[in-house]
Design a protein around this motif. Structure first.
Motif, PDB file in Angstrom:
ATOM      1  N   VAL A  19       0.826  -1.196   0.000  1.00 33.81           N
ATOM      2  CA  VAL A  19       0.000   0.000   0.000  1.00 33.81           C
ATOM      3  C   VAL A  19       0.858   1.243   0.000  1.00 33.81           C
ATOM      4  O   VAL A  19       0.586   2.214  -0.683  1.00 33.81           O
ATOM      5  CB  VAL A  19      -0.942  -0.014   1.225  1.00 33.81           C
ATOM      6  N   VAL A  20       1.950   1.208   0.765  1.00 34.40           N
ATOM      7  CA  VAL A  20       2.765   2.402   0.853  1.00 34.40           C
ATOM      8  C   VAL A  20       3.423   2.703  -0.484  1.00 34.40           C
ATOM      9  O   VAL A  20       3.586   3.850  -0.878  1.00 34.40           O
ATOM     10  CB  VAL A  20       3.831   2.243   1.957  1.00 34.40           C
ATOM     11  N   GLY A  21       3.796   1.692  -1.238  1.00 31.56           N
ATOM     12  CA  GLY A  21       4.429   1.942  -2.514  1.00 31.56           C
ATOM     13  C   GLY A  21       3.445   2.087  -3.618  1.00 31.56           C
ATOM     14  O   GLY A  21       3.797   2.007  -4.771  1.00 31.56           O
ATOM     15  N   LEU A  44       4.008  14.478  -0.665  1.00 28.86           N
ATOM     16  CA  LEU A  44       3.477  13.133  -0.464  1.00 28.86           C
ATOM     17  C   LEU A  44       3.546  12.313  -1.746  1.00 28.86           C
ATOM     18  O   LEU A  44       3.917  11.136  -1.736  1.00 28.86           O
ATOM     19  CB  LEU A  44       2.037  13.207   0.047  1.00 28.86           C
ATOM     20  N   ILE A  45       3.178  12.923  -2.873  1.00 26.91           N
ATOM     21  CA  ILE A  45       3.229  12.216  -4.149  1.00 26.91           C
ATOM     22  C   ILE A  45       4.659  11.821  -4.478  1.00 26.91           C
ATOM     23  O   ILE A  45       4.935  10.687  -4.915  1.00 26.91           O
ATOM     24  CB  ILE A  45       2.626  13.075  -5.283  1.00 26.91           C
ATOM     25  N   GLU A  46       5.595  12.728  -4.256  1.00 28.36           N
ATOM     26  CA  GLU A  46       6.996  12.436  -4.548  1.00 28.36           C
ATOM     27  C   GLU A  46       7.512  11.256  -3.725  1.00 28.36           C
ATOM     28  O   GLU A  46       8.385  10.515  -4.170  1.00 28.36           O
ATOM     29  CB  GLU A  46       7.844  13.674  -4.277  1.00 28.36           C
ATOM     30  N   GLN A  47       6.974  11.093  -2.533  1.00 28.50           N
ATOM     31  CA  GLN A  47       7.418  10.011  -1.655  1.00 28.50           C
ATOM     32  C   GLN A  47       6.586   8.736  -1.810  1.00 28.50           C
ATOM     33  O   GLN A  47       6.783   7.769  -1.077  1.00 28.50           O
ATOM     34  CB  GLN A  47       7.366  10.483  -0.207  1.00 28.50           C
ATOM     35  N   GLY A  48       5.656   8.724  -2.773  1.00 32.41           N
ATOM     36  CA  GLY A  48       4.846   7.538  -2.987  1.00 32.41           C
ATOM     37  C   GLY A  48       3.833   7.290  -1.893  1.00 32.41           C
ATOM     38  O   GLY A  48       3.401   6.154  -1.682  1.00 32.41           O
ATOM     39  N   LYS A  49       3.432   8.346  -1.178  1.00 27.61           N
ATOM     40  CA  LYS A  49       2.462   8.202  -0.099  1.00 27.61           C
ATOM     41  C   LYS A  49       1.089   8.698  -0.554  1.00 27.61           C
ATOM     42  O   LYS A  49       0.999   9.582  -1.400  1.00 27.61           O
ATOM     43  CB  LYS A  49       2.920   8.989   1.133  1.00 27.61           C
ATOM     44  N   PRO A  50       0.023   8.132   0.006  1.00 29.67           N
ATOM     45  CA  PRO A  50      -1.310   8.554  -0.416  1.00 29.67           C
ATOM     46  C   PRO A  50      -1.636   9.966   0.040  1.00 29.67           C
ATOM     47  O   PRO A  50      -1.227  10.406   1.111  1.00 29.67           O
ATOM     48  CB  PRO A  50      -2.235   7.537   0.271  1.00 29.67           C
ATOM     49  N   VAL A  51      -2.388  10.661  -0.793  1.00 19.67           N
ATOM     50  CA  VAL A  51      -2.866  12.009  -0.501  1.00 19.67           C
ATOM     51  C   VAL A  51      -4.374  11.910  -0.305  1.00 19.67           C
ATOM     52  O   VAL A  51      -5.084  11.403  -1.183  1.00 19.67           O
ATOM     53  CB  VAL A  51      -2.540  12.973  -1.658  1.00 19.67           C
ATOM     54  N   MET A 316     -12.879  13.091  -0.669  1.00 15.98           N
ATOM     55  CA  MET A 316     -14.120  12.630  -0.055  1.00 15.98           C
ATOM     56  C   MET A 316     -14.985  13.815   0.351  1.00 15.98           C
ATOM     57  O   MET A 316     -14.491  14.919   0.526  1.00 15.98           O
ATOM     58  CB  MET A 316     -13.810  11.784   1.197  1.00 15.98           C
ATOM     59  N   ASN A 317     -16.271  13.552   0.528  1.00 17.47           N
ATOM     60  CA  ASN A 317     -17.173  14.592   1.011  1.00 17.47           C
ATOM     61  C   ASN A 317     -16.868  14.925   2.463  1.00 17.47           C
ATOM     62  O   ASN A 317     -16.393  14.076   3.227  1.00 17.47           O
ATOM     63  CB  ASN A 317     -18.634  14.138   0.889  1.00 17.47           C
ATOM     64  N   TRP A 318     -17.151  16.164   2.822  1.00 20.55           N
ATOM     65  CA  TRP A 318     -16.988  16.584   4.212  1.00 20.55           C
ATOM     66  C   TRP A 318     -18.009  15.843   5.073  1.00 20.55           C
ATOM     67  O   TRP A 318     -19.166  15.685   4.689  1.00 20.55           O
ATOM     68  CB  TRP A 318     -17.199  18.090   4.324  1.00 20.55           C
ATOM     69  N   GLY A 319     -17.583  15.365   6.237  1.00 22.30           N
ATOM     70  CA  GLY A 319     -18.495  14.697   7.145  1.00 22.30           C
ATOM     71  C   GLY A 319     -17.925  13.391   7.666  1.00 22.30           C
ATOM     72  O   GLY A 319     -16.783  13.025   7.382  1.00 22.30           O
ATOM     73  N   ASP A 320     -18.733  12.675   8.428  1.00 21.13           N
ATOM     74  CA  ASP A 320     -18.251  11.482   9.121  1.00 21.13           C
ATOM     75  C   ASP A 320     -17.686  10.424   8.182  1.00 21.13           C
ATOM     76  O   ASP A 320     -16.671   9.795   8.480  1.00 21.13           O
ATOM     77  CB  ASP A 320     -19.380  10.885   9.957  1.00 21.13           C
ATOM     78  N   ALA A 321     -18.354  10.192   7.038  1.00 19.83           N
ATOM     79  CA  ALA A 321     -17.860   9.173   6.110  1.00 19.83           C
ATOM     80  C   ALA A 321     -16.489   9.559   5.557  1.00 19.83           C
ATOM     81  O   ALA A 321     -15.594   8.713   5.418  1.00 19.83           O
ATOM     82  CB  ALA A 321     -18.856   8.970   4.973  1.00 19.83           C
ATOM     83  N   GLY A 322     -16.316  10.854   5.241  1.00 18.03           N
ATOM     84  CA  GLY A 322     -15.016  11.317   4.749  1.00 18.03           C
ATOM     85  C   GLY A 322     -13.939  11.202   5.811  1.00 18.03           C
ATOM     86  O   GLY A 322     -12.806  10.778   5.525  1.00 18.03           O
ATOM     87  N   PHE A 323     -14.281  11.564   7.046  1.00 19.32           N
ATOM     88  CA  PHE A 323     -13.313  11.455   8.144  1.00 19.32           C
ATOM     89  C   PHE A 323     -12.900   9.996   8.349  1.00 19.32           C
ATOM     90  O   PHE A 323     -11.719   9.692   8.548  1.00 19.32           O
ATOM     91  CB  PHE A 323     -13.909  11.992   9.446  1.00 19.32           C
ATOM     92  N   LYS A 324     -13.881   9.081   8.280  1.00 18.20           N
ATOM     93  CA  LYS A 324     -13.602   7.658   8.457  1.00 18.20           C
ATOM     94  C   LYS A 324     -12.711   7.138   7.337  1.00 18.20           C
ATOM     95  O   LYS A 324     -11.793   6.331   7.576  1.00 18.20           O
ATOM     96  CB  LYS A 324     -14.915   6.874   8.491  1.00 18.20           C
ATOM     97  N   THR A 325     -12.942   7.606   6.116  1.00 19.01           N
ATOM     98  CA  THR A 325     -12.125   7.165   4.987  1.00 19.01           C
ATOM     99  C   THR A 325     -10.666   7.555   5.182  1.00 19.01           C
ATOM    100  O   THR A 325      -9.753   6.757   4.929  1.00 19.01           O
ATOM    101  CB  THR A 325     -12.655   7.762   3.672  1.00 19.01           C
ATOM    102  N   ILE A 326     -10.431   8.770   5.633  1.00 20.42           N
ATOM    103  CA  ILE A 326      -9.061   9.210   5.894  1.00 20.42           C
ATOM    104  C   ILE A 326      -8.435   8.373   7.005  1.00 20.42           C
ATOM    105  O   ILE A 326      -7.267   7.966   6.921  1.00 20.42           O
ATOM    106  CB  ILE A 326      -9.024  10.705   6.230  1.00 20.42           C
ATOM    107  N   LYS A 331      -4.267   4.535   8.287  1.00 17.64           N
ATOM    108  CA  LYS A 331      -3.847   3.310   8.969  1.00 17.64           C
ATOM    109  C   LYS A 331      -3.290   2.307   7.982  1.00 17.64           C
ATOM    110  O   LYS A 331      -2.251   1.670   8.229  1.00 17.64           O
ATOM    111  CB  LYS A 331      -5.027   2.711   9.734  1.00 17.64           C
ATOM    112  N   ALA A 332      -3.958   2.137   6.839  1.00 19.86           N
ATOM    113  CA  ALA A 332      -3.528   1.163   5.844  1.00 19.86           C
ATOM    114  C   ALA A 332      -2.174   1.513   5.243  1.00 19.86           C
ATOM    115  O   ALA A 332      -1.412   0.625   4.846  1.00 19.86           O
ATOM    116  CB  ALA A 332      -4.574   1.062   4.732  1.00 19.86           C
ATOM    117  N   SER A 333      -1.856   2.800   5.169  1.00 19.17           N
ATOM    118  CA  SER A 333      -0.602   3.229   4.536  1.00 19.17           C
ATOM    119  C   SER A 333       0.466   3.636   5.531  1.00 19.17           C
ATOM    120  O   SER A 333       1.495   4.199   5.161  1.00 19.17           O
ATOM    121  CB  SER A 333      -0.886   4.393   3.585  1.00 19.17           C
ATOM    122  N   ASN A 334       0.210   3.351   6.822  1.00 19.96           N
ATOM    123  CA  ASN A 334       1.176   3.666   7.880  1.00 19.96           C
ATOM    124  C   ASN A 334       1.521   5.147   7.945  1.00 19.96           C
ATOM    125  O   ASN A 334       2.652   5.510   8.237  1.00 19.96           O
ATOM    126  CB  ASN A 334       2.453   2.840   7.706  1.00 19.96           C
TER     127      ASN A 334
END
Length: 336
Positions: A19-21, A44-51, A316-326, A331-334
């Motif tokens: 995931v990180v790569g 973040l993009i240069e380092q291969g990390k998710p934005v 993502m949209n503003w709100g609880d679902a967007g916050f949860k997605t982040i 967590k998945a990308s450390n």
């Protein structure tokens, strides 16, 4: 997007992937990446990390709310305070200026001014814009000169990124790129700066030096996003992706869902899920081939699967679902 059951199956099959790569997407290797970026999205993009970022809070009726639900009436200052209260979004996104630009520009201008009055800059771990703004511009092709004028107005507000919607040809991308660059850099942007230096926390001279387009200029702090969301755009997606200067390439997932759907006899819309997903994957394939970061809107149950596929920029949209997605994505990308 695929159905939930299909998504879980795909997720299980792909979870072993790194995931990180995730990105075939970075145009610069980690070893080459600058240690400090005023625009953290680029770093973040240069380092291969998710934005991962969110639409700005607004005064529209919440998605899914009853038709008779009250419409919020918050001031720009209240919306700005709400924005900076959430610390984990990598950018602030506004899509309102895709339509009725003359009406929506003053509304966004008031929000940008209010956001500038908040603590939108950070000194840790190095000086950077904590809330870089990314905005949509209306279609470029119908009137490239008008689009260029409007792009300049948006940049003068201090935005860090422009999204070009419904791109169908490489020429549109080139026009948009030129509109984001000053004449001294080979572009067509007017020589004004507006309130942008203040928002970036720079002098006018320093702003002009940094306000160039990455990755064309490795030291530039502006980024563009290009959206493919039509059958014509899909047909030309490889030629579009090959244009030098694209920061992020996106399948316009919501619009493509409409493109690959029909209305049944009962009046309900029927989506060709396989064709829709194939369209999304064709954009991702072009991203990988030309080493461009690939973006997509997503949800908490989809983000890990999309990361494993190779997508690396998410809105993502503003709100609880967007916050949860982040939360799930970090967590998945450390990402702490």
């Amino acid at each position: 997007m695929p159905s939930m059951s299909m998504a879980h199956a795909m997720s299980n099959c792909l979870r072993a992937a790194s995931v990180v790569g995730l990105a075939f997407a970075a145009t610069t290797t980690l070893a080459d990446a600058p240690t400090q970026r005023l625009n953290p999205m680029i770093g973040l993009i240069e380092q291969g990390k998710p934005v991962m970022g969110l639409y700005a809070p607004n005064n529209r009726r919440p998605y899914g709310a009853p038709a008779d639900a009250p419409i919020p009436n918050k001031t720009p200052a209240q919306l700005a305070k709400e924005t900076v209260a959430y610390k984990l979004s990598d950018f602030v996104f506004d899509g309102s200026m895709e339509y009725k630009y003359e009406e929506t520009l003053p509304v966004f201008t008031a929000f940008a001014k209010a956001l500038s009055a908040e603590n939108h800059l950070s000194k840790k771990p190095y000086p950077h814009i904590a809330y870089p703004m990314v905005v949509k511009i209306h279609e470029i092709a119908p009137d490239p000169e008008l689009a260029a004028k409007h792009i300049g107005e948006q940049l003068d507000l201090g935005v860090s990124g422009i999204m070009f919607v419904d791109v169908q040809s490489p020429e549109e991308v080139k026009r948009g790129i030129a509109a984001m660059r000053y004449p001294a850099q080979g572009g067509t942007r007017a020589n004004s700066v507006g309130s942008a230096p203040k928002y970036w926390g720079l002098s006018e001279k320093a702003y002009r030096a940094k306000a160039d387009l990455w990755p064309l200029n490795p030291k530039g702090e502006l980024i563009n996003w290009v959206v493919v969301e039509s059958k014509e755009g899909l047909k030309n997606v490889r030629e579009i992706a090959a244009v030098e200067g694209i920061g992020v390439l996106w399948p316009g997932a919501g619009t493509l869902r409409q493109v690959f759907s029909t209305v049944g006899e009962d009046g309900k819309r029927v989506v060709d899920e396989q064709a829709w997903e194939a369209a999304i994957q064709s954009v991702l394939s072009a991203c990988k081939e030309f080493k461009v970061a690939c973006g997509i809107p997503t949800t908490p149950d989809q983000i890990e699967m999309r990361m494993s596929q190779g997508f690396s920029v998410f809105v993502m949209n503003w709100g609880d679902a967007g916050f949860k997605t982040i939360e799930v994505g970090r967590k998945a990308s450390n990402r702490s």
